[in-house]
Design a protein around this motif. Structure first.
Motif, PDB file in Angstrom:
ATOM      1  N   VAL A  55      -3.147  -0.558   8.092  1.00 60.74           N
ATOM      2  CA  VAL A  55      -2.401  -0.793   9.307  1.00 60.74           C
ATOM      3  C   VAL A  55      -1.504  -2.087   9.395  1.00 60.74           C
ATOM      4  CG1 VAL A  55      -2.154  -0.498  11.738  1.00 60.74           C
ATOM      5  CG2 VAL A  55      -3.287   1.202  10.429  1.00 60.74           C
ATOM      6  N   THR A  56      -2.441  -3.320   9.288  1.00 62.56           N
ATOM      7  CA  THR A  56      -1.958  -4.715   9.466  1.00 62.56           C
ATOM      8  C   THR A  56      -0.852  -4.622   8.127  1.00 62.56           C
ATOM      9  OG1 THR A  56      -3.778  -5.256  10.505  1.00 62.56           O
ATOM     10  CG2 THR A  56      -2.286  -6.699   9.335  1.00 62.56           C
ATOM     11  N   GLY A  57      -1.161  -4.348   6.936  1.00 65.67           N
ATOM     12  CA  GLY A  57      -0.438  -4.529   5.766  1.00 65.67           C
ATOM     13  C   GLY A  57       0.765  -3.743   5.729  1.00 65.67           C
ATOM     14  N   ARG A  58       0.713  -2.522   6.283  1.00 65.62           N
ATOM     15  CA  ARG A  58       1.657  -1.587   6.446  1.00 65.62           C
ATOM     16  C   ARG A  58       2.799  -2.161   7.476  1.00 65.62           C
ATOM     17  NH1 ARG A  58       2.182   1.517   1.967  1.00 65.62           N
ATOM     18  NH2 ARG A  58       0.265   2.811   1.356  1.00 65.62           N
ATOM     19  N   ALA A  59       2.332  -2.498   8.756  1.00 70.03           N
ATOM     20  CA  ALA A  59       3.112  -3.291   9.598  1.00 70.03           C
ATOM     21  C   ALA A  59       3.801  -4.667   9.107  1.00 70.03           C
ATOM     22  CB  ALA A  59       2.280  -3.511  10.677  1.00 70.03           C
ATOM     23  N   LEU A  60       3.106  -5.441   8.340  1.00 72.88           N
ATOM     24  CA  LEU A  60       3.677  -6.691   7.869  1.00 72.88           C
ATOM     25  C   LEU A  60       4.899  -6.349   6.797  1.00 72.88           C
ATOM     26  CD1 LEU A  60       0.497  -8.886   7.283  1.00 72.88           C
ATOM     27  CD2 LEU A  60       2.397  -9.427   8.652  1.00 72.88           C
ATOM     28  N   LEU A  61       4.659  -5.204   6.163  1.00 71.46           N
ATOM     29  CA  LEU A  61       5.819  -4.806   5.143  1.00 71.46           C
ATOM     30  C   LEU A  61       6.939  -4.065   5.781  1.00 71.46           C
ATOM     31  CD1 LEU A  61       3.676  -3.428   2.235  1.00 71.46           C
ATOM     32  CD2 LEU A  61       4.685  -5.698   2.445  1.00 71.46           C
ATOM     33  N   MET A  62       6.887  -3.989   7.194  1.00 70.31           N
ATOM     34  CA  MET A  62       8.214  -3.635   7.774  1.00 70.31           C
ATOM     35  C   MET A  62       9.090  -4.779   7.929  1.00 70.31           C
ATOM     36  SD  MET A  62       8.093  -0.446   8.719  1.00 70.31           S
ATOM     37  CE  MET A  62       6.636   0.761   8.589  1.00 70.31           C
ATOM     38  N   ALA A  63       8.568  -5.690   7.689  1.00 75.14           N
ATOM     39  CA  ALA A  63       9.660  -7.048   7.351  1.00 75.14           C
ATOM     40  C   ALA A  63       9.464  -7.643   6.099  1.00 75.14           C
ATOM     41  CB  ALA A  63       9.503  -8.039   8.603  1.00 75.14           C
ATOM     42  N   SER A  64       9.366  -7.003   4.965  1.00 71.86           N
ATOM     43  CA  SER A  64       9.091  -7.286   3.769  1.00 71.86           C
ATOM     44  C   SER A  64      10.310  -7.947   2.919  1.00 71.86           C
ATOM     45  CB  SER A  64       8.708  -5.925   2.803  1.00 71.86           C
ATOM     46  OG  SER A  64       9.742  -5.005   3.029  1.00 71.86           O
ATOM     47  N   SER A  65      11.394  -7.890   3.755  1.00 79.74           N
ATOM     48  CA  SER A  65      12.560  -8.868   3.109  1.00 79.74           C
ATOM     49  C   SER A  65      12.174 -10.342   3.317  1.00 79.74           C
ATOM     50  CB  SER A  65      13.708  -8.450   3.728  1.00 79.74           C
ATOM     51  OG  SER A  65      13.800  -8.565   4.927  1.00 79.74           O
ATOM     52  N   LEU A  66      11.221 -10.473   4.184  1.00 83.98           N
ATOM     53  CA  LEU A  66      11.040 -12.030   4.388  1.00 83.98           C
ATOM     54  C   LEU A  66       9.544 -12.307   3.376  1.00 83.98           C
ATOM     55  CD1 LEU A  66      11.036 -11.890   8.559  1.00 83.98           C
ATOM     56  CD2 LEU A  66      12.834 -12.829   6.711  1.00 83.98           C
ATOM     57  N   PRO A  67      10.056 -13.361   2.817  1.00 83.46           N
ATOM     58  CA  PRO A  67       8.889 -13.611   1.932  1.00 83.46           C
ATOM     59  C   PRO A  67       7.337 -13.989   2.561  1.00 83.46           C
ATOM     60  CG  PRO A  67      10.611 -14.790   1.294  1.00 83.46           C
ATOM     61  CD  PRO A  67      11.212 -14.340   2.382  1.00 83.46           C
ATOM     62  N   PRO A  68       7.335 -14.515   3.560  1.00 87.66           N
ATOM     63  CA  PRO A  68       6.025 -14.629   4.064  1.00 87.66           C
ATOM     64  C   PRO A  68       5.411 -13.301   4.487  1.00 87.66           C
ATOM     65  CG  PRO A  68       7.272 -16.353   5.003  1.00 87.66           C
ATOM     66  CD  PRO A  68       8.287 -15.252   4.182  1.00 87.66           C
ATOM     67  N   ALA A  69       6.126 -12.431   4.952  1.00 86.76           N
ATOM     68  CA  ALA A  69       5.812 -11.003   5.298  1.00 86.76           C
ATOM     69  C   ALA A  69       5.426 -10.117   4.239  1.00 86.76           C
ATOM     70  CB  ALA A  69       6.805 -10.193   6.517  1.00 86.76           C
ATOM     71  N   TRP A  70       6.117 -10.430   3.040  1.00 84.47           N
ATOM     72  CA  TRP A  70       5.719  -9.663   1.878  1.00 84.47           C
ATOM     73  C   TRP A  70       4.602 -10.017   1.130  1.00 84.47           C
ATOM     74  CZ3 TRP A  70       4.710  -9.974  -3.382  1.00 84.47           C
ATOM     75  CH2 TRP A  70       5.264  -8.907  -4.077  1.00 84.47           C
ATOM     76  N   ILE A  71       4.395 -11.416   1.184  1.00 84.21           N
ATOM     77  CA  ILE A  71       3.071 -11.793   0.507  1.00 84.21           C
ATOM     78  C   ILE A  71       2.109 -11.459   1.296  1.00 84.21           C
ATOM     79  CG2 ILE A  71       1.869 -13.825   0.019  1.00 84.21           C
ATOM     80  CD1 ILE A  71       4.474 -15.319  -0.764  1.00 84.21           C
ATOM     81  N   ALA A  72       1.954 -11.778   2.738  1.00 80.26           N
ATOM     82  CA  ALA A  72       0.932 -11.457   3.514  1.00 80.26           C
ATOM     83  C   ALA A  72       0.572  -9.841   3.536  1.00 80.26           C
ATOM     84  CB  ALA A  72       1.149 -11.823   5.001  1.00 80.26           C
ATOM     85  N   GLY A  73       1.743  -9.117   3.777  1.00 78.75           N
ATOM     86  CA  GLY A  73       1.599  -7.353   3.562  1.00 78.75           C
ATOM     87  C   GLY A  73       0.769  -6.964   2.399  1.00 78.75           C
ATOM     88  N   THR A  74       1.409  -7.603   1.292  1.00 76.41           N
ATOM     89  CA  THR A  74       0.965  -7.187  -0.088  1.00 76.41           C
ATOM     90  C   THR A  74      -0.531  -7.364  -0.326  1.00 76.41           C
ATOM     91  OG1 THR A  74       3.218  -7.414  -0.949  1.00 76.41           O
ATOM     92  CG2 THR A  74       1.461  -7.318  -2.612  1.00 76.41           C
ATOM     93  N   ALA A  75      -0.747  -8.746   0.022  1.00 71.73           N
ATOM     94  CA  ALA A  75      -2.283  -9.379  -0.119  1.00 71.73           C
ATOM     95  C   ALA A  75      -3.114  -8.189   0.857  1.00 71.73           C
ATOM     96  CB  ALA A  75      -2.220 -10.505   0.204  1.00 71.73           C
ATOM     97  N   THR A  76      -2.709  -8.016   2.091  1.00 72.67           N
ATOM     98  CA  THR A  76      -3.693  -7.314   2.924  1.00 72.67           C
ATOM     99  C   THR A  76      -3.798  -5.728   2.511  1.00 72.67           C
ATOM    100  OG1 THR A  76      -2.860  -8.512   4.603  1.00 72.67           O
ATOM    101  CG2 THR A  76      -4.121  -6.596   5.302  1.00 72.67           C
ATOM    102  N   LEU A  77      -2.701  -5.198   2.013  1.00 68.23           N
ATOM    103  CA  LEU A  77      -2.685  -3.932   1.620  1.00 68.23           C
ATOM    104  C   LEU A  77      -3.435  -3.849   0.359  1.00 68.23           C
ATOM    105  CD1 LEU A  77      -1.683  -0.851   1.938  1.00 68.23           C
ATOM    106  CD2 LEU A  77       0.363  -1.368   0.557  1.00 68.23           C
ATOM    107  N   SER A  78      -3.407  -4.776  -0.554  1.00 64.75           N
ATOM    108  CA  SER A  78      -4.256  -4.795  -1.824  1.00 64.75           C
ATOM    109  C   SER A  78      -5.700  -4.804  -1.226  1.00 64.75           C
ATOM    110  CB  SER A  78      -3.818  -5.983  -2.582  1.00 64.75           C
ATOM    111  OG  SER A  78      -2.492  -6.166  -3.087  1.00 64.75           O
ATOM    112  N   VAL A  79      -6.156  -5.422  -0.408  1.00 68.57           N
ATOM    113  CA  VAL A  79      -7.414  -5.621  -0.088  1.00 68.57           C
ATOM    114  C   VAL A  79      -7.842  -4.264   0.486  1.00 68.57           C
ATOM    115  CG1 VAL A  79      -9.182  -6.695   1.383  1.00 68.57           C
ATOM    116  CG2 VAL A  79      -7.912  -8.011   0.143  1.00 68.57           C
ATOM    117  N   ALA A  80      -7.007  -3.716   1.441  1.00 68.86           N
ATOM    118  CA  ALA A  80      -7.369  -2.473   1.807  1.00 68.86           C
ATOM    119  C   ALA A  80      -7.516  -1.398   0.929  1.00 68.86           C
ATOM    120  CB  ALA A  80      -6.394  -2.003   2.911  1.00 68.86           C
ATOM    121  N   LYS A  81      -6.621  -1.241  -0.083  1.00 70.21           N
ATOM    122  CA  LYS A  81      -6.622  -0.334  -1.322  1.00 70.21           C
ATOM    123  C   LYS A  81      -8.097  -0.367  -2.167  1.00 70.21           C
ATOM    124  CE  LYS A  81      -1.889   1.233  -1.845  1.00 70.21           C
ATOM    125  NZ  LYS A  81      -2.171   2.202  -2.034  1.00 70.21           N
TER     126      LYS A  81
END
Length: 378
Positions: A55-81
């Motif tokens: 959920v956290t990773g998906r929420a961060l990627l709602m702002a994925s056009s911002l590099p920090p949000a993309w990196i954090a969201g991708t990393a969090t979603l990767s760990v979740a997967k």
């Protein structure tokens, strides 16, 4: 040069095999009798954390056009997967948590976040692989049908490129797993039932559409103008999960000191429980590390313990590992283990070496029960 890198099993007597079976069965019975609230609390906690991370990773990627949000969201979603596939999905579908009688965490109901249909995976993995572990011609996990990982496999020029297509397999590992139960060698030779193959392909196609619809359409659309960056993030998270799963699994099966077996049907039919246990010990390898590392591997860093007891809850493997190692020392059997860097390096070295012809095998005298066992080439 071909050498014998481990102590041979020739010193084991029929009484030794019976004793090994009794000791390992006793460990299984002891752990099974002790399962209870702390184990249930463990898997529920892991599932809560996994879902919170997703959920956290998906929420961060709602702002994925911002590099920090993309990196954090991708990393969090990767760990979740990774958690969902390794510590939850793989182990739930092994039946490790069926004793809880919880229909939400049961091997018959769980469908994982992966393009491989659960039912096909349970057949190719739970039955075929765990029954015929590392037996050439029976266990399709030996080289996954496309890699030469032992001199017992005949060489063909196609293997020259195997370091390249092993890298591709790592990146898209879930698709390799998805087609695993098709037994492509039988499809190629016309031995597979065409109707069964078509039905399996339909199930794979349905699962792929479901996964693509979720990762590459629904969630990117929810992010609105960030569609393309969210799509890229989801794709990247799947690649990271695939490479990690491939690395962990290959480290448990293919490092240089792990053995394969050339065993006939008669020997397999007559294999005792003790002999099956010894084959698991010789054909598996662990990865040393801390508790967080073990969690992220789905406790497949304890591959030896998993092959011995595939349906025991994974959180118990670290507890029983010292006892398995003591048993190996007692009966002068190898206990293959090492840090991640050494195990993955050994695995890739083997894949690179066996891309070329050879090495020649030095025949060894037949011996029961593993009469087809060959020394591993250096």
């Amino acid at each position: 040069m071909t050498t014998e890198p481990h102590p041979t099993v020739a010193h084991l007597t029929p009484a030794d095999y019976e004793a090994i079976a009794r000791e390992l069965d006793a460990i299984r019975d002891e752990i099974t009798a002790d399962l209870g609230e702390r184990d249930a609390a463990y898997i529920h906690k892991v599932i809560r954390w996994q879902r919170a991370l997703e959920v956290t990773g998906r929420a961060l990627l709602m702002a994925s056009s911002l590099p920090p949000a993309w990196i954090a969201g991708t990393a969090t979603l990767s760990v979740a997967k990774i958690l969902e596939n390794m510590e939850i999905g793989h182990n739930v579908m092994h039946g490790q948590w069926d004793w809880m009688r919880d229909p939400k965490i049961h091997s018959t109901t769980w469908e994982w976040d992966n393009v491989s249909p659960a039912e096909q995976w349970k057949h190719s993995h739970n039955f075929v692989h765990h029954t015929f572990t590392n037996v050439i011609g029976k266990d399709n996990d030996v080289g996954y049908g496309i890699l030469r990982v032992t001199p017992e496999q005949p060489w063909h020029p196609v293997y020259l490129a195997q370091p390249l297509y092993n890298a591709l397999l790592a990146m898209f590992f879930e698709y390799g797993v998805a087609v695993h139960d098709l037994e492509l060698d039988k499809v190629r030779t016309g031995k597979a039932d065409p109707e069964v193959t078509k039905e399996k392909l339909r199930a794979i196609g349905k699962k792929i559409r479901r996964q693509w619809g979720k990762d590459y359409l629904a969630f990117p659309l929810l992010s609105g103008p960030q569609f393309l960056t969210t799509l890229g993030a989801d794709f990247t998270a799947n690649i990271i999960r695939n490479v990690w799963a491939h690395s962990v699994i290959f480290c448990g099966h293919f490092p240089g000191d792990v053995e394969v077996f050339e065993v006939g049907e008669e020997q397999l039919d007559g294999e005792t429980r003790g002999e099956w246990y010894v084959r698991q010990l010789l054909g598996s390898a662990n990865i040393s590390g801390g508790s967080l590392f073990h969690l992220m591997t789905g406790n497949l860093s304890h591959q030896i313990e998993h092959h011995l007891f595939p349906d025991l809850p994974s959180n118990r493997y670290a507890e029983i590992a010292p006892r398995i190692r003591e048993l190996c020392e007692k009966y002068r059997l190898p206990y293959h283990t090492g840090p991640f860097g050494r195990q993955i390096g050994s695995t890739w070295k083997k894949i690179a070496r066996y891309a070329f012809p050879g090495p020649k095998r030095v025949p060894v005298p037949p011996r029961a029960p593993l009469a087809g066992r060959r020394p591993v080439a250096a």
